[in-house]
Write a protein that holds these residues in place. Structure first.
Motif, PDB file in Angstrom:
ATOM      1  N   HIS A 111       0.851  -0.927  -0.220  1.00  0.00           N
ATOM      2  CA  HIS A 111      -0.471  -0.175   0.136  1.00  0.00           C
ATOM      3  C   HIS A 111       1.013   1.520  -0.034  1.00  0.00           C
ATOM      4  N   PHE A 112       0.437   2.456  -1.223  1.00  0.00           N
ATOM      5  CA  PHE A 112       0.910   3.785  -1.006  1.00  0.00           C
ATOM      6  C   PHE A 112       0.344   4.443  -0.532  1.00  0.00           C
ATOM      7  N   TRP A 113       0.895   5.347  -0.207  1.00  0.00           N
ATOM      8  CA  TRP A 113       0.201   7.047  -0.152  1.00  0.00           C
ATOM      9  C   TRP A 113       0.613   7.966  -0.882  1.00  0.00           C
ATOM     10  N   MET A 114      -0.117   8.830  -1.756  1.00  0.00           N
ATOM     11  CA  MET A 114       0.752  10.026  -2.601  1.00  0.00           C
ATOM     12  C   MET A 114      -0.151  11.677  -2.248  1.00  0.00           C
ATOM     13  N   SER A 115       1.041  12.273  -1.062  1.00  0.00           N
ATOM     14  CA  SER A 115       0.074  13.829  -1.268  1.00  0.00           C
ATOM     15  C   SER A 115       1.408  15.030  -0.991  1.00  0.00           C
ATOM     16  N   PRO A 116       0.393  16.125  -1.123  1.00  0.00           N
ATOM     17  CA  PRO A 116       1.888  17.155  -1.473  1.00  0.00           C
ATOM     18  C   PRO A 116       2.233  17.581  -0.545  1.00  0.00           C
ATOM     19  N   GLY A 117       3.284  17.745  -0.599  1.00  0.00           N
ATOM     20  CA  GLY A 117       3.953  18.169   0.581  1.00  0.00           C
ATOM     21  C   GLY A 117       5.556  18.043  -0.052  1.00  0.00           C
ATOM     22  N   TYR A 118       7.017  18.779   0.550  1.00  0.00           N
ATOM     23  CA  TYR A 118       8.207  18.708   0.713  1.00  0.00           C
ATOM     24  C   TYR A 118       8.265  17.253   1.114  1.00  0.00           C
ATOM     25  N   HIS A 119       9.998  17.025   0.948  1.00  0.00           N
ATOM     26  CA  HIS A 119      10.189  15.824   2.026  1.00  0.00           C
ATOM     27  C   HIS A 119       9.870  15.379   3.250  1.00  0.00           C
ATOM     28  N   ILE A 120       9.877  17.516   3.713  1.00  0.00           N
ATOM     29  CA  ILE A 120      10.129  17.308   5.667  1.00  0.00           C
ATOM     30  C   ILE A 120       9.450  17.718   5.992  1.00  0.00           C
ATOM     31  N   ALA A 121       8.348  18.276   5.040  1.00  0.00           N
ATOM     32  CA  ALA A 121       6.483  18.081   5.836  1.00  0.00           C
ATOM     33  C   ALA A 121       5.959  17.420   4.566  1.00  0.00           C
ATOM     34  N   THR A 122       5.498  15.945   4.361  1.00  0.00           N
ATOM     35  CA  THR A 122       4.201  15.607   4.046  1.00  0.00           C
ATOM     36  C   THR A 122       3.705  14.829   4.287  1.00  0.00           C
ATOM     37  N   GLY A 123       1.954  15.059   3.353  1.00  0.00           N
ATOM     38  CA  GLY A 123       0.666  14.589   4.575  1.00  0.00           C
ATOM     39  C   GLY A 123       0.421  15.547   5.291  1.00  0.00           C
ATOM     40  N   GLY A 124       0.068  15.425   6.650  1.00  0.00           N
ATOM     41  CA  GLY A 124      -0.733  16.338   7.314  1.00  0.00           C
ATOM     42  C   GLY A 124      -1.692  16.570   7.331  1.00  0.00           C
ATOM     43  N   THR A 125      -2.823  17.488   7.857  1.00  0.00           N
ATOM     44  CA  THR A 125      -3.930  17.233   7.180  1.00  0.00           C
ATOM     45  C   THR A 125      -4.991  16.659   6.148  1.00  0.00           C
ATOM     46  N   ASN A 126      -4.249  16.048   5.273  1.00  0.00           N
ATOM     47  CA  ASN A 126      -4.699  15.840   3.857  1.00  0.00           C
ATOM     48  C   ASN A 126      -4.593  14.234   4.382  1.00  0.00           C
ATOM     49  N   TRP A 127      -4.146  13.827   4.416  1.00  0.00           N
ATOM     50  CA  TRP A 127      -3.903  12.148   5.999  1.00  0.00           C
ATOM     51  C   TRP A 127      -5.469  12.086   6.174  1.00  0.00           C
ATOM     52  N   ASP A 128      -5.667  13.374   7.242  1.00  0.00           N
ATOM     53  CA  ASP A 128      -7.218  13.041   7.578  1.00  0.00           C
ATOM     54  C   ASP A 128      -8.236  12.563   7.259  1.00  0.00           C
ATOM     55  N   ALA A 129      -7.861  13.197   5.625  1.00  0.00           N
ATOM     56  CA  ALA A 129      -9.209  13.308   5.361  1.00  0.00           C
ATOM     57  C   ALA A 129      -9.803  12.358   4.945  1.00  0.00           C
ATOM     58  N   GLN A 130      -9.263  11.374   4.902  1.00  0.00           N
ATOM     59  CA  GLN A 130      -9.673  10.009   3.918  1.00  0.00           C
ATOM     60  C   GLN A 130     -10.609   9.129   5.184  1.00  0.00           C
ATOM     61  N   GLY A 131     -10.410   9.634   6.388  1.00  0.00           N
ATOM     62  CA  GLY A 131     -11.408   9.234   7.606  1.00  0.00           C
ATOM     63  C   GLY A 131     -11.075   7.997   8.185  1.00  0.00           C
ATOM     64  N   ILE A 132      -9.612   7.543   8.199  1.00  0.00           N
ATOM     65  CA  ILE A 132      -9.116   6.088   8.659  1.00  0.00           C
ATOM     66  C   ILE A 132      -8.193   6.243   9.812  1.00  0.00           C
TER      67      ILE A 132
END
Length: 589
Positions: free
Chosen positions: A294-315
């Motif tokens: 499984h992999f996840w790709m979201s907007p962000g740079y190397h030291i700040a990838t993911g953030g609040t975007n991850w939470d939008a999945q509801g998992i």
């Protein structure tokens, strides 16, 4: 030295942010010696949930000095996992931190260490027979390399040690993902990274009081290695010596070369503007024998990838999903984490996650958009011949997302991150009319360009795909690079889509494959543009920019730079020279 000062300052900040708190019941074993077969001693910190019992174990191997990066005082990388009943091991890589030897960025002897550390783990009375590797960036890379070393152990008849992996922002290809881009060295990140690793090992080892004689010898070796390896490599690539070309040196250090050996569950995260943007989706393609990936790709740079975007999945939070991952594969909990979608992409523009079963996405229509007169970009080929000319630039405006991305997000660009018009001012741009409907581009992208070089035998080609909003702001979505003299293709390693269309060109980037360009001779250049997922909204425009420099993100080796000076590029388009960018128009999520 300025780079080392900055690195030390960054580590101080990170250390404050990363200091975890272990519970009172945790048993901490600091600087546990692990002797390698060549007599070198590596040191690890070990945390056990209690002073009795057998525990599933999480292993992390770092090159960033285990006793500094995580705040010192023998603190675990993730105390919540220790509290949840996992043993944790944090190992100093060979030649870093407290460990003896010379650091050489995952050389053959270092990778043998990983196998021998697993032999050691399997002898420990507190180990319950199940382990995983985990970590971010450097530690994500060692997680993959350690699991690959374990796969070789299993092939040699030893019992398996590693049952699963969780890796945040891992590298796939040591040459193409980050060290070089199309034949130009990553001058934004690599000097910083080499400086960071050597600076952290230029601090006296934490064994200085417990074993001063050995620690002083280790310290002297670390100091000497700052030049012997790191500085020497930087000098070699800048001067265009052997290190500037792909070779066995980089293949050995590329997890993707042996990723098919992994037959265990693997999960990882990545970023659309990460320094490993190219390789993170590639791992999914090449990891053909993993039973659950499984992999996840979201907007962000190397030291700040993911953030609040991850939470939008509801998992659940990323930390909660990671814990469930370990619980599933190390404890056998039927918690459903293995039923999550395998391909998880945050689509920019739409600003929503899409979840798919494979990558590249089935049903994608690989569609060329052609360069034309008046700097146009259109799915209809140009009907009349034309050309546009620009000088080969020794430098570009640093006001672009390129600067932020290839410094790993350490050099935030403010408004430049979402508007690269000053970067485009010295380049050639080709733009569509305003789009009549939303258009999703998700997948592998490439540019197929025909050009003449006048007064030069080489050129640095930088291809940038941007989303131009109605105000005219040009927001870089993704980019790709190619040194003109490294245009040779290896079709056997290139990737093809339906109908045999090439969707990812593979360039060898070896000394033998390099060939000067004949001036004034129309030549084809296929540029790999790194994958992305973006919806260009109705009313927006799609723009392809072809630049000839990327300051300060990449630096062309000196001999090639000299071959560019004073020249110009003449970019051709029309019926005979169908220059285009091929976009993966994605099916609806």
């Amino acid at each position: 030295m300025q780079g080392k000062g900055f690195a030390a300052a960054l580590v101080a900040v990170l250390a404050l942010a990363l200091v975890p708190q272990a519970s009172a019941a945790t048993v901490s074993k600091c600087n546990v010696p692990i002797e390698m077969s060549d007599g070198t001693t590596l040191y690890a910190n070990v945390w056990l949930p209690s002073d009795s019992g057998r525990f599933p174990t999480l292993l992390q191997t770092t090159g960033y000095n285990k006793d500094v990066f995580y705040g010192g005082n023998c603190m675990p990388p993730d105390s919540a996992l220790v509290d949840a009943g996992y043993a944790e091991i944090l190992l100093d890589d060979r030649g870093t931190g407290a460990s003896e030897g010379r650091w050489d960025s995952w050389g053959e002897r270092t990778q043998q260490d990983y196998s021998e550390v697993l032999d050691w783990l399997q002898r420990q009375p507190w180990w319950n027979g199940h382990a995983a590797t985990f970590g971010a960036s450097y530690m994500a890379i060692t997680s993959l390399l350690t699991a690959e070393a374990d796969a070789k152990r299993v092939a040699d008849g030893k019992p398996r040690a590693i049952d699963a992996i969780w890796a945040d922002v891992p590298m796939a290809d040591a040459y193409r993902d980050v060290t070089f881009h199309g034949g130009a060295v990553d001058s934004g990140f690599m000097p910083f990274w080499l400086g960071l690793t050597t600076t952290l090992s230029d601090i006296p080892p934490s064994t200085i009081f417990s074993d001063p004689a050995s620690a002083l010898a280790t310290y002297a070796g670390h100091l000497a290695n700052s030049f012997d390896f790191a500085a020497r490599k930087l000098l070699e690539v800048s001067l265009g010596e052997d290190a500037a070309y792909d070779s066995d040196f980089y293949r050995l250090r590329s997890p993707v070369e042996r990723i098919k050996s992994l037959k265990i569950p693997v999960a990882w995260t990545g970023g659309w503007w990460d320094i490993f943007q190219r390789g993170e989706p590639l791992l999914f393609e090449q990891m053909t024998n993993s039973p659950n990936k499984h992999f996840w790709m979201s907007p962000g740079y190397h030291i700040a990838t993911g953030g609040t975007n991850w939470d939008a999945q509801g998992i659940g939070s990323k930390e909660e999903v990671m814990t469930r991952w370990f619980d599933r594969w190390l404890r056998g909990d039927r918690n459903g984490v293995d039923s999550l979608p395998r391909v998880n992409l945050f689509t920019m523009g739409r600003d929503q996650w899409r979840h798919d079963g494979t990558w590249p996405l089935p049903g994608t229509k690989y569609t060329p958009f052609y360069l034309g007169d008046n700097k146009s970009l259109s799915p209809a080929p140009a009907t009349t011949p034309g050309a546009d000319t620009a000088p080969l630039m020794p430098a570009s405006s640093p006001c672009s997302r390129l600067t932020s991305q290839w410094t790993a997000g350490l050099a935030p660009g403010g408004p430049c991150e979402t508007d690269g018009r000053t970067f485009e001012a010295t380049a050639l741009t080709y733009t569509t009319p305003p789009l009549e409907k939303d258009t999703e581009v998700t997948g592998l992208i490439s540019a197929d360009l025909f050009a003449e070089l006048n007064g030069a035998t080489d050129a640095t080609l930088v291809a940038v795909l941007s989303d131009v909003d109605p105000s005219g702001a040009s927001n870089q979505i993704t980019s790709g690079f190619l040194l003109a003299s490294q245009r040779a293709l290896d079709r056997s390693k290139s990737t093809f889509g339906p109908g045999g269309v090439m969707i990812r060109p593979y360039h060898p980037f070896t000394k033998g494959s390099q060939q000067p360009v004949t001036p004034n001779d129309p030549t084809e250049y296929r540029i790999e543009i790194y994958p992305t997922s973006n919806v260009f909204k109705a009313g927006h425009r799609i723009r392809l920019t072809i630049a000839t420099a990327n300051t300060p993100g990449t630096l062309t080796p000196l001999p090639d730079t000299l071959n560019e000076l004073g020249g110009q590029i003449r970019l051709l388009h029309g019926p005979a020279y169908k220059s285009s960018v091929q976009l993966p128009l994605a099916p609806a999520p």
